[in-house]
Motif scaffolding. Structure first.
Motif, PDB file in Angstrom:
ATOM      1  N   GLU A   5       0.800  -1.216   0.000  1.00  0.00           N
ATOM      2  CA  GLU A   5       0.000   0.000   0.000  1.00  0.00           C
ATOM      3  C   GLU A   5       0.838   1.273   0.000  1.00  0.00           C
ATOM      4  O   GLU A   5       0.294   2.380  -0.015  1.00  0.00           O
ATOM      5  N   LEU A   6       2.169   1.139   0.027  1.00  0.00           N
ATOM      6  CA  LEU A   6       3.034   2.313   0.133  1.00  0.00           C
ATOM      7  C   LEU A   6       4.220   2.175  -0.810  1.00  0.00           C
ATOM      8  O   LEU A   6       5.037   1.263  -0.655  1.00  0.00           O
ATOM      9  N   LEU A  29       5.458   8.547  -3.990  1.00  0.00           N
ATOM     10  CA  LEU A  29       4.588   9.230  -3.027  1.00  0.00           C
ATOM     11  C   LEU A  29       4.729  10.746  -3.121  1.00  0.00           C
ATOM     12  O   LEU A  29       5.836  11.278  -3.184  1.00  0.00           O
ATOM     13  N   ALA A  74      -0.383  16.192   1.526  1.00  0.00           N
ATOM     14  CA  ALA A  74      -0.509  14.895   0.865  1.00  0.00           C
ATOM     15  C   ALA A  74       0.044  13.785   1.747  1.00  0.00           C
ATOM     16  O   ALA A  74      -0.540  12.704   1.853  1.00  0.00           O
ATOM     17  N   ARG A  75       1.157  14.050   2.388  1.00  0.00           N
ATOM     18  CA  ARG A  75       1.730  13.005   3.242  1.00  0.00           C
ATOM     19  C   ARG A  75       0.851  12.772   4.461  1.00  0.00           C
ATOM     20  O   ARG A  75       0.697  11.644   4.927  1.00  0.00           O
ATOM     21  N   ARG A 131      -2.395  13.052   4.475  1.00  0.00           N
ATOM     22  CA  ARG A 131      -3.526  12.253   3.988  1.00  0.00           C
ATOM     23  C   ARG A 131      -3.140  10.798   3.835  1.00  0.00           C
ATOM     24  O   ARG A 131      -3.933   9.897   4.158  1.00  0.00           O
ATOM     25  N   LYS A 132      -1.917  10.545   3.337  1.00  0.00           N
ATOM     26  CA  LYS A 132      -1.481   9.155   3.145  1.00  0.00           C
ATOM     27  C   LYS A 132      -1.351   8.440   4.488  1.00  0.00           C
ATOM     28  O   LYS A 132      -1.773   7.285   4.632  1.00  0.00           O
ATOM     29  N   GLU A 135      -4.737   7.668   5.722  1.00  0.00           N
ATOM     30  CA  GLU A 135      -5.285   6.547   4.950  1.00  0.00           C
ATOM     31  C   GLU A 135      -4.742   5.213   5.461  1.00  0.00           C
ATOM     32  O   GLU A 135      -5.497   4.256   5.662  1.00  0.00           O
TER      33      GLU A 135
END
Length: 205
Positions: free
Chosen positions: A133-134, A139, A145-146, A148-149, A152
């Motif tokens: 998933e990573l 990325l 954005a980081r 949010r990741k 998630e």
């Protein structure tokens, strides 16, 4: 300190790091588990049994410090060979899945946790997670954005529960496969990810 842990990266420099740094780490542990960072870290067969370093009640019923020291000295000799053996596992799939290795590791450690003892994880890896998933290499590392990741990953329960663990990483970004401009952003991502996982301290060396 109980328990301790080990993660794997590749080449010879990481093996040297393990050889030089793991024995001292192990001497402070009562129990140590192992996990290999591979392309299939959680489901693969690259495994080593944990080592219970502290003497059991049956082995030392009178809490004799001489007996304790003798048992610990013997058990610690088992730690480094098991850790180094993980470097020689046959390749099961390409890439590195750091998150799954940490999840597998935490599953082992959770069964042994003692709330009144210190808990540490030592990782030998560049933390270039490029499986599952990573994919660090693709990325977006902008701050929002980081965040949010990481949310998630946390919401999907893909981050390991490292609540209360002190985490030390040796070899962080050693391979230098990313643009130098991304190095501080990658450090920010991993610090935030470990802290979001509950780590008490994070050292990226």
């Amino acid at each position: 300190m109980s328990p301790g842990a080990y993660g794997r990266a590749s080449p010879a420099t990481s093996r040297n790091d393990v050889t030089s740094k793991l024995p001292a780490f192990a001497r402070g542990c009562d129990w140590i588990g192992f996990a290999a960072v591979t392309g299939s870290s959680e489901s693969g067969t690259c495994r080593q049994d944990p080592v219970a370093i502290a003497a059991t009640q049956a082995e030392n019923p009178n809490d004799n410090p001489v007996v304790e020291d003798r048992v610990r000295a013997h058990r610690i000799t088992e730690v480094l060979p098991r850790a180094v053996a993980l470097f020689d596992c046959p390749a099961e799939s390409e890439g590195s899945d750091v998150l799954r290795a940490l999840r597998y590791l935490v599953k082992q450690l959770s069964a042994r946790r003692q709330p009144d003892r210190a808990h540490q994880i030592i990782v030998f890896s560049d933390l270039i997670n490029n499986r599952g998933e990573l994919n660090i290499n693709r990325l977006d590392l902008g701050e929002s954005a980081r965040g949010r990741k990481i949310k998630e990953l946390r919401d999907a329960r893909l981050l390991p529960d490292m609540t209360g663990y002190a985490v030390t990483v040796h070899g962080f970004l050693r391979a230098k496969t990313s643009s130098p401009d991304r190095f501080p952003l990658l450090e920010g991502f991993w610090r935030e990810a470990f802290e979001s996982s509950g780590a008490s301290t994070v050292d990226l060396l």
